[in-house]
Design a protein around this motif. Sequence first.
Motif, PDB file in Angstrom:
ATOM      1  N   UNK A   1       0.832  -1.201   0.000  1.00 62.10           N
ATOM      2  CA  UNK A   1       0.000   0.000   0.000  1.00 62.10           C
ATOM      3  C   UNK A   1       0.871   1.257   0.000  1.00 62.10           C
ATOM      4  N   UNK A   2       1.942   1.223   0.781  1.00 64.92           N
ATOM      5  CA  UNK A   2       2.807   2.398   0.907  1.00 64.92           C
ATOM      6  C   UNK A   2       3.624   2.647  -0.354  1.00 64.92           C
ATOM      7  N   UNK A   3       4.073   1.578  -1.011  1.00 63.16           N
ATOM      8  CA  UNK A   3       4.963   1.735  -2.163  1.00 63.16           C
ATOM      9  C   UNK A   3       4.241   1.694  -3.503  1.00 63.16           C
ATOM     10  N   UNK A   4       2.963   1.296  -3.506  1.00 65.32           N
ATOM     11  CA  UNK A   4       2.251   1.131  -4.765  1.00 65.32           C
ATOM     12  C   UNK A   4       2.596  -0.157  -5.479  1.00 65.32           C
ATOM     13  N   UNK A   5       3.203  -1.095  -4.770  1.00 64.00           N
ATOM     14  CA  UNK A   5       3.603  -2.369  -5.369  1.00 64.00           C
ATOM     15  C   UNK A   5       2.419  -3.327  -5.444  1.00 64.00           C
ATOM     16  N   UNK A   6       2.632  -4.418  -6.165  1.00 68.74           N
ATOM     17  CA  UNK A   6       1.626  -5.466  -6.292  1.00 68.74           C
ATOM     18  C   UNK A   6       2.221  -6.787  -5.821  1.00 68.74           C
ATOM     19  N   UNK A   7       1.440  -7.551  -5.067  1.00 69.46           N
ATOM     20  CA  UNK A   7       1.873  -8.864  -4.589  1.00 69.46           C
ATOM     21  C   UNK A   7       1.264  -9.945  -5.467  1.00 69.46           C
ATOM     22  N   UNK A   8       2.117 -10.862  -5.932  1.00 68.94           N
ATOM     23  CA  UNK A   8       1.671 -11.956  -6.793  1.00 68.94           C
ATOM     24  C   UNK A   8       2.118 -13.282  -6.189  1.00 68.94           C
ATOM     25  N   UNK A   9       1.200 -14.205  -6.047  1.00 64.68           N
ATOM     26  CA  UNK A   9       1.538 -15.552  -5.600  1.00 64.68           C
ATOM     27  C   UNK A   9       2.139 -16.303  -6.779  1.00 64.68           C
TER      28      UNK A   9
END
Length: 567
Positions: free
Chosen positions: A346-354
Motif C-alpha cells: 500500500x505504501x509503495x504502490x507495489x503489487x503482490x503476486x503468488x
Amino acid sequence: MKGDPEPTDPISASEIAGVADAVEALRSGAISPEEFRRRRVVMGIYPIREGPDRYLLRVRIPLGRVSPRHLRTLAETADRYATGGGVHLTTRQDVHIYGVEMRRIEGALSFLAEAGLTTREACGDTVRNIVVCPFAGVSPGEVFDVTPYAQALGARLLRHPLGQRLPRKFKIAFDGCRGADHAGLLFQDVGVRAIVSPDGRPGFQVNVAGGLGALPQAGFPLEPFTPVCRLWSTVEALLRIFDRMGDRTNRGRARLKFVAGRLGAEAFRRLLFDERETVESSDPAGGPTMPDPVVTEGADPRGHAGLPAWTGAFRQVQAGLVAFPLRIPLGDISSERLRSLAELTERTGAEARITTAQGILLTDMPEAEGESIAGALRGYGFPPPRAVSIVRCAGTDTCTVGATRVRGLAALLEEKIASMEAETGRQGPVAIRISGCPNGCGHHLVGEIGLRGVARKVNGRLAPHYMLHLGGGAREDGSALFGAPIGRIAARRVPEAVERLLRLLDAERINGEDVGETLARLGQDRFAASLIDLLEEPPERYGEEDFFDLGVSSPEVFPAVSAGKAP
C-alpha cells in the motif's frame, strides 16, 4: 492491475445461504455426508485431519494477484474463523485457510465475500483457478503480456454452466515468457503460450490434454498457431468435448488426457476443430472481449539483472521499477506477515503476486527505494529466494488423502539446505518437489529432485518412505520430462539423501549447465550409486523410529489413511 483486481466475483448471498443450509441439513441428518460433499466441493470446502468438524477453505486468487485489502482479509479470516496463525499458498496461486469449524464456514465465506474474494470452483469437478506466469507484464523477456487473456477467460468461466458438473477437474495456465515455462503449461488440460506466427501475427500456441498424477502425460500442441479471436471458442469446444466424452464412471480415468488418449492426437484434433466451428457458427459474437496483443521487443534479461540488496530482484521492462521475489518457507505465511505485506504494498504502490512455486513476487517497486525496501522486507521477516527451492503439498498434517507428513520433511530439508549454504557458500539452482501421494499436488514428477510419499512393508509393518525421482521439469525447447523413479528411501534418511545429491550436483556440474543437463551427461546410475546404502534398505537396518513419520513426536498408526480420491 493494482488495487482490487476487476472483476473478482464475490460469492453470492444465495451461494452462501446454500452452504449454510447444507451444513444444517448434515448436522440434522437430513442429507448424507456424500450429498454434503457434493454441495461443498464446488464451494472450495475440504475436510482436514484436525477433526471431523474442521475444514479448509480454498480461496481463488485470480491471476495470483492479491491487493492490500485482500491480504488483510485473508489474515483476518484465518485469525477470526480458523485455527489462526496464517495461510498456505498453493501451486495454483490459491490460498488455503485451515481449521474452520463447520458452524463457522458461513461466516468465513461471508467475510471473504465482503472483500470480493471467493472460494467458488476452487475445488470439485470444475474449471479451477487459471494459473498465470507470475512475471506476466513485467518480464523483459516476454513475447507479450498474457494477463488480459487469462483474466477475461477466468471471469467468463467462473460459474459458467459448462464448468459446473464436469467429469473431473479442468486446469488452464498461461505463460508469455520466451524460452521459459513458469506456469507448467504442458501439465495442464489447456496450456496457453504467447507466440508470434511466422507471418508476424501475435497469438497463442495451445497445448492440450496434459496432466500429472499417477498416470502423467505431457500435453500436445493443438495447432501451430491459434489467433486471439479463437481462444475462447477453442476452450469452449474443449469443455464441450470433455463434458460429453469424459469418463463419469471411473474417476481415476476421467481427465481430459484420457479422452485424448482413447481417440489419439489426430482424431482428437479433428474433433476439436469441428466442435470449434460449431461453437463459432452458433454464437459468432460469443466469448469475452480480448484486446489485441502488444508484442515486446524481447530485451536482453541480462540488462535487467538484479540488485545487490536482494537476491533474485530484477529490473522490470517498465523503466525505474523493480520486482522482488520473496521466499515463503514451506508455502506458509503468518497473519502478521500478510498484514506487513499489505502495509508495504500500500505504501509503495507495489503489487503482490503468488507464484506457482509457493512464493510471492512483489512487482512495481521503485528502483530508487530498492535498498530501503530490501531492509523493510528483512525487518518483516521475509527472506530472499535460495538457489535450491522446495515446493510441497499439504501432506497428512491436514490432507485426508496423503500417505506421509510432507511438511515435516520439507522443514528438515529447509534446515539442511540452510546449513549447506552456510558451509559452502555455493549451490546451483535445483527444484525440489514433494508430494505425499501419487496425486502429485506437490508436482514431484516435474521436480529436478522429486519425492513422493509411499508406504513400504518392512518386517510385517508399514514404514513411511519416499520414492525418489530425478530429472523432471520443463525444458527451454518446450518439451517436458517426468522424473525417473530411482528407488524408495526411508523418510528419516531422505534429508541425508538429498544432501548427497546436492553435493554431487555441485561437484560435477559444468559451468552453464542446468540440473537436467548434468543428470543427462552423468546418467541416473551415477546419482543412484551415491545413494546405494539408502535405497531399498534391507529390513535388518530398520529401528523402531523408522516406523514413525517425520514430525510425529508420539507413536501413531502409519499410514493414517491410504491415498485415494480427493475429499
